[in-house]
Scaffold this motif. Structure first.
Motif: not given
Length: 390
Positions: A130-141
């Motif tokens: 979940d932490f990794l997925d959230q980190a990459w979602e922030e990059v996408s944003a």
């Protein structure tokens, strides 16, 4: 699955314990070549050795460089033995790939200047999916903001990141080229693809085969949290420099070698998920490019991902050995094999190690605890001895 001698000698089997693996389709004598793959899907030679290694055949002569007579593409980090190796590389990869690599090399840090950048994830104590997925979602944003993308254009890569980025860039370029033409996919094994198709010879594999390999993202970053910063940094540089549909270069930038006008637009394939996929399958599925013949003193010159041979499982007493001839990998039986037997290779040259040393080496390098029949037998014998006492 094709091999050099005619009909298929091996087939993909699926087991709940071992996942996908290869099994012999018939009885085989010792020294039978069961698989012959001409090239990896993507690879990189480390910068440390790049001026000493042929980019095509990976010839290395202990630091000598006089045999590398073709140096036309040094700006792209490519040196070749001769015109034959150069032309072979260009036939497979294309002139456009040279321009891609030139652009990427322009993003490599030449000298360390000033304060090193701060890494955000190194202080994280526990890494979860979940932490990794959230980190990459922030990059996408972040990439949706033009000002942020302009900042990314100024980023540079250290040597570790740039070497990984070359490998990722080759893989994404292959996906881009495949997407531009008809491809063949398979649900239960590698695609019958590329080896007979001029211009799309990526080791008999497609991106689907490449992406289907088991990812070690969570295991790698859990062990080395700083990798997350490296991976994100690689994505940011690739996105800013090769996705021109999203960020159009200025007229001034188009006139510089850092952003050549004829660089392939990879907007459609440079996505967080694709970059995570490419980085996640290394090193769990990578084959090292070792100085040959391989000895304990051999240099590790780089690595390549060969999706088709990646279905070989590990065994500490393997019945198949790997032979490298240039960038070609051949897999040959070390003993007679019966039809239906699993075909296994050694992942880390561990055959002469003790049980404890083998397991430690495989756990550190490939993120699994070996439970092959040899390890199981040695563990059982040790348990029996301990139970018997002095």
């Amino acid at each position: 699955m094709q091999h050099s001698g005619g009909p298929s000698l091996l087939a993909v089997a699926v087991s709940p314990l071992t996942g996908r693996s290869y099994r012999a389709t018939c009885d085989l004598p010792q020294d039978s070549c069961v698989l012959d793959i001409s090239t990896p899907y993507a690879d990189t030679v480390y910068k440390k050795f790049r001026k000493e290694v042929c980019a095509e055949c990976w010839r290395y002569e202990l630091g000598r460089t006089d045999f590398l007579t073709c140096r036309d593409y040094a700006e792209a980090g490519l040196w070749f033995c001769d015109a034959r190796c150069r032309d072979s590389w260009l036939e497979r990869e294309g002139q456009g790939t040279v321009e891609l690599l030139k652009t990427l090399e322009a993003a490599r840090i030449r000298k360390e200047k000033g304060k090193a950048r701060e890494d955000a994830s190194t202080a994280i104590k526990q890494i979860t999916q979940d932490f990794l997925d959230q980190a990459w979602e922030e990059v996408s944003a972040q990439e949706k903001r033009p000002k942020t993308l302009n900042k990314w254009k100024m980023l540079q890569l250290d040597d570790f990141e740039a070497d990984l980025a070359r490998y990722v860039l080759l893989a994404l370029n292959h996906l881009h080229r495949e997407s531009s033409s008809f491809t063949v996919s398979s649900n239960d094994g590698p695609s019958q693809f590329a080896e007979t198709r001029p211009g799309l010879n990526f080791g008999a594999a497609t991106w689907n085969d490449f992406a289907s390999l088991q990812s070690g993202e969570l295991l790698q970053i859990s062990k080395f949290p700083e990798l997350l910063d490296n991976w994100v940094h690689i994505y940011q540089v690739l996105k800013a420099r090769f996705a021109s549909k999203i960020l159009r270069p200025s007229a001034k930038e188009l006139s510089t070698s850092a952003s050549p006008a004829n660089t392939t637009d990879l907007s459609d394939v440079i996505t967080p998920q694709n970059v995570r996929t490419a980085l996640g399958v290394d090193p769990s599925n990578s084959f090292g490019i070792w100085q040959v013949p391989v000895t304990e003193e051999s240099e590790g010159l780089g690595f390549g991902i060969y999706p088709v041979p990646s279905f070989f499982n590990h065994h500490c007493a393997p019945n198949v050995r790997k032979e490298r001839v240039g960038r070609r990998l051949r897999f040959v039986t070390t003993a007679a094999v019966r039809a239906g037997d699993e075909l296994c290779i050694s992942y880390g040259h561990v055959e002469h190690m003790t049980l404890a040393a083998r397991r430690e080496h495989l756990r550190d390098g490939w993120f699994f605890v070996c439970a092959c029949s040899r390890c199981a037998e040695e563990e059982a014998s040790a348990t029996t001895r301990d139970a018997a006492g002095p």
